[in-house]
Write an enzyme that holds these catalytic residues in place. Structure first.
Site, mmCIF file in Angstrom:
data_model
loop_
_atom_site.group_PDB
_atom_site.id
_atom_site.type_symbol
_atom_site.label_atom_id
_atom_site.label_comp_id
_atom_site.label_asym_id
_atom_site.label_seq_id
_atom_site.Cartn_x
_atom_site.Cartn_y
_atom_site.Cartn_z
ATOM 1 N N GLU A 75 -9.152 -17.461 5.539
ATOM 2 C CA GLU A 75 -10.002 -18.163 6.492
ATOM 3 C C GLU A 75 -11.362 -18.423 5.867
ATOM 4 O O GLU A 75 -11.868 -17.612 5.099
ATOM 5 C CB GLU A 75 -10.176 -17.336 7.769
ATOM 6 C CG GLU A 75 -8.915 -17.276 8.610
ATOM 7 C CD GLU A 75 -9.131 -16.526 9.909
ATOM 8 O OE1 GLU A 75 -10.183 -15.887 10.057
ATOM 9 O OE2 GLU A 75 -8.243 -16.591 10.773
ATOM 10 N N CYS A 124 -11.883 -10.811 20.343
ATOM 11 C CA CYS A 124 -13.225 -11.405 20.362
ATOM 12 C C CYS A 124 -13.352 -12.455 21.462
ATOM 13 O O CYS A 124 -12.432 -13.220 21.728
ATOM 14 C CB CYS A 124 -13.558 -11.994 19.002
ATOM 15 S SG CYS A 124 -13.725 -10.728 17.719
ATOM 16 N N SER A 162 -11.232 -19.684 10.579
ATOM 17 C CA SER A 162 -11.223 -18.758 11.699
ATOM 18 C C SER A 162 -11.262 -19.544 12.994
ATOM 19 O O SER A 162 -11.775 -20.666 13.050
ATOM 20 C CB SER A 162 -12.441 -17.839 11.613
ATOM 21 O OG SER A 162 -12.704 -17.223 12.849
ATOM 22 N N CYS A 181 -4.378 -9.436 18.668
ATOM 23 C CA CYS A 181 -5.236 -10.174 17.744
ATOM 24 C C CYS A 181 -4.497 -11.167 16.864
ATOM 25 O O CYS A 181 -3.299 -11.363 16.988
ATOM 26 C CB CYS A 181 -6.086 -9.199 16.943
ATOM 27 S SG CYS A 181 -7.407 -8.494 17.970
ATOM 28 N N ASP A 182 -5.245 -11.757 15.927
ATOM 29 C CA ASP A 182 -4.914 -13.039 15.311
ATOM 30 C C ASP A 182 -3.479 -13.193 14.809
ATOM 31 O O ASP A 182 -2.818 -14.172 15.106
ATOM 32 C CB ASP A 182 -5.869 -13.302 14.150
ATOM 33 C CG ASP A 182 -7.288 -13.524 14.618
ATOM 34 O OD1 ASP A 182 -7.664 -12.955 15.655
ATOM 35 O OD2 ASP A 182 -8.038 -14.239 13.944
ATOM 36 N N LYS A 183 -2.995 -12.276 13.987
ATOM 37 C CA LYS A 183 -1.675 -12.450 13.388
ATOM 38 C C LYS A 183 -0.601 -11.638 14.085
ATOM 39 O O LYS A 183 0.580 -11.784 13.765
ATOM 40 C CB LYS A 183 -1.725 -12.061 11.896
ATOM 41 C CG LYS A 183 -2.776 -12.805 11.099
ATOM 42 C CD LYS A 183 -2.645 -14.309 11.255
ATOM 43 C CE LYS A 183 -3.802 -15.044 10.626
ATOM 44 N NZ LYS A 183 -5.106 -14.752 11.239
ATOM 45 N N ASP A 192 -9.119 -9.666 11.336
ATOM 46 C CA ASP A 192 -9.597 -10.747 10.472
ATOM 47 C C ASP A 192 -11.102 -10.704 10.280
ATOM 48 O O ASP A 192 -11.613 -11.073 9.215
ATOM 49 C CB ASP A 192 -9.189 -12.103 11.054
ATOM 50 C CG ASP A 192 -7.733 -12.431 10.786
ATOM 51 O OD1 ASP A 192 -6.941 -11.484 10.635
ATOM 52 O OD2 ASP A 192 -7.378 -13.616 10.729
#
EC number: 4.2.1.9
Length: 611
Positions: A491, A195, A517, A122-124, A81
């Site tokens: 985002e 992150c 985000s 990670c995010d998704k 992202d």
């Protein structure tokens, strides 16, 4: 007694062709009849959170084979992202979640796998795999790649901790010199891993602990630390144990839907509120609950947000703490322990280790146990060495942080705030609700009334912010960026970051039908539902309209009369619910996503009435 799903392709004379193909993958005669376990990896060189995962599948597979299973690995896609942020690439981020869920279903069902270990980060990717696990309902264990170490650099002879958001914010701050921007950029993301703050990736990996689908330490143990290796080894061994319990002992309590019950989803949401996690987790928990056929809705989130306090503040909500500090303070088991003592946790939910969550807390909460091995585990810390290698260091803090009055994790009595870290607001502009991360909002603007300034794309908003159109007292409206309207629900990290960089972080609010985000802070309200493209009131706002935001009372109102809104709605019905002048190329894949997507209050999942 359940029959191995894989027997469909490994047993019987008519499966000679399938067995011939299985043999070509390396299977031997005595492998037929063993559980075939999918090792669902997500290694990619595009994403720092996944760059170190190439060998993780092999680690898990070796343990599966040693315990009596057959391991077969495949990879999913993984979008970064942060790299996709601020341009057309961000349109693909949320849709990739559903694509990952579908691809896992396709691979597992096409090959009749009996169980799976999901290696995400990670995010998704974690949400996509979580949706697949709920959909498939076969034995599953989650193990993530782990968080990145926080960055560190010297500015004005002072050592400061950094993360990705600092690099983005300082680059837009014209008072920061090029040399300092360069130093921050080169220090912000020093290692492999997700992150380093409580952004979406780490939030979701923490929530899998609360759901009972991953192991203690999954959300907080650093990617670089040698101790993380044991999580992968244990996942490989444990998935075979779950297979035996289900397929040999007819014990359905080990299945994902039996573990991730409504009570478990409430535990996960309570954790998210307590730790001030990403607002994206709301979207993903709602989506996973739908796949699990669990009746978990925005109303439940609202109910929980009114009673769960904020027990931990981590970047981006503060610069003082990052994930490495959460781990030192006892990780997710410690936060869950504080929730349990405050009578805010369902302690009887189950986990993939075969314990209840209450039993796991008793074993792993550093304030309860004297077990030196547990304390040593949570003393695992950063090395401060740039690397893309997992398990590359074995540094430890001298002590754990068990200070529940002034430390990273607090007790309810000494909470950062008795009001939780996330809140749902409703009103005439968001009839189905919207979400704000209250842990990142300054107390001075918990109540805010301002004039709307309307933008119909993120790009237009960024130009307006950097071009001086946005001033103190504005409520920045970014609409037609929802699941349908984007399509893809971008985002909005750049708009919020740029507002802070020009000194308006505490002087403005931002409201969008898009999302934020996990790195966002400030009075940033997202997921406005219904979205503009679905006829939501946010599509009727005009420049200069007054908007009143009242977080303590969970209210957000467009101060325009019902009569005027009715006139505007009739006009918009004639024009169509779409942005007036936006120039955006939208691929067929994204159009397909937008066509079937529901609004954020439903998790942006597919609208089944259109199937």
């Amino acid at each position: 007694m359940p029959i191995l799903r894989s027997a469909t392709s490994t047993q019987g004379r008519n499966m000679a062709g399938a067995r011939a193909l299985w043999r070509a993958t390396g299977m031997k005669e005595n492998d037929f009849g063993k559980p075939i376990i999918a090792v669902v990896n997500s290694f990619t060189q595009f994403v720092p959170g996944h760059v170190h995962l190439r060998d993780m599948g092999k680690l898990v597979a070796e343990q599966i084979e040693a315990a009596g299973g057959v391991a077969k690995e495949f990879n999913t896609i993984a979008v970064d992202d942060g790299i996709a942020m601020g341009h057309g690439g961000m349109l693909y981020s949320l849709p990739s979640r559903d694509l990952i869920a579908d691809s896992v279903e396709y691979m597992v069902n096409a090959h009749c796998a009996d169980a799976m270990v999901c290696i995400s980060n990670c995010d998704k990717i974690t949400p996509g795999m979580l949706m697949a696990a709920m959909r498939l309902n076969i034995p599953a264990v989650f193990v993530s790649g782990g968080p990145m170490e926080a960055g560190k650099t010297k500015l004005s002879n002072q050592l400061i901790k950094l993360d990705l958001v600092d690099a983005m914010m300082k680059s837009a701050d014209k008072t920061v010199c090029d040399d300092d921007v360069d130093a921050i950029e080169k220090s912000a993301c020093p290692t492999c891993g997700s992150c380093s703050g409580m952004f979406t990736a780490n939030s979701m990996n923490c929530l899998t602990e609360a759901l009972g689908l991953s192991l203690p330490g999954n959300g907080s143990m650093l990617a670089t630390h040698a101790d993380r290796k044991e999580l992968f080894l244990t996942a490989g061994r444990q998935i075979v144990e779950l297979c035996k319990r289900y397929y040999e002992q007819d014990d359905a309590s080990v299945l994902p839907r039996s573990i991730a019950t409504k009570a478990a989803f409430e535990n996960a949401m309570s954790l998210d509120i307590a730790m001030g996690g990403s607002t994206n987790t709301v979207l993903h928990l709602l989506a996973a609950a739908q796949e699990a056929e669990v009746d978990f809705t925005m109303a439940d989130i609202d109910r929980l947000s009114r009673k769960v306090p904020c027990l931990s503040k981590v970047a981006p909500n503060t610069n003082k703490y990052h994930m490495e500090d959460v781990h030192r303070a006892g990780g997710i088991m410690a936060i869950l322990g504080e929730l349990e003592r405050a009578d805010l946790l369902h302690s009887d939910t189950r986990t993939v280790l075969g314990m209840t969550i209450g039993e796991q807390i008793a074993k792993y909460d550093i304030t309860l146990t004297k077990d030196e091995a547990v304390h040593k585990f949570f003393r695992a810390g950063p090395a401060g060495i740039r690397t893309t290698k997992a398990f590359s260091q074995d540094c430890r803090w001298d002590t754990v942080d068990d200070d529940r009055q002034n430390g990273c994790i607090r007790s309810k009595e000494f909470a950062y705030s008795q009001d939780g870290g996330l809140a749902m607001l409703t009103g005439n502009i968001a009839l189905d609700g919207c979400i704000v991360k209250t842990a990142g909002v300054d107390e001075s603007i918990l109540k805010f009334t301002g004039d709307a300034i309307v933008f119909e794309s993120q790009e237009e908003a960024v130009e307006g912010i950097l071009g001086g159109k946005v001033r103190a007292g504005h409520v920045v409206i970014i609409r037609y960026e929802g699941p349908k309207g984007g399509p893809g629900m971008q985002e909005m990290l750049y708009p919020t970051t740029y507002l802070k960089s020009i000194g308006l972080g505490k002087e403005c609010a931002l409201l969008t039908d898009g999302r934020f985000s996990g790195g966002t802070s400030g009075l940033s309200i997202g997921h406005c539902s219904p979205e503009a493209a679905s006829g939501g009131t946010i599509g009727l706002v005009r420049d200069g309209d007054k908007i009143a935001i009242d977080i303590p009372n969970r209210s957000i109102q467009l101060l325009v009369s019902d009569e005027e809104l009715a006139v505007r709605r009739a006009e918009q019905d004639t024009k169509g619910w779409k942005p007036a002048n936006r120039q955006r190329e939208v691929s067929m894949a994204l159009k397909m996503f937008g066509h079937f997507a529901t609004s954020a209050d439903k998790g942006a999942v597919r609208d089944k009435t259109k199937l």
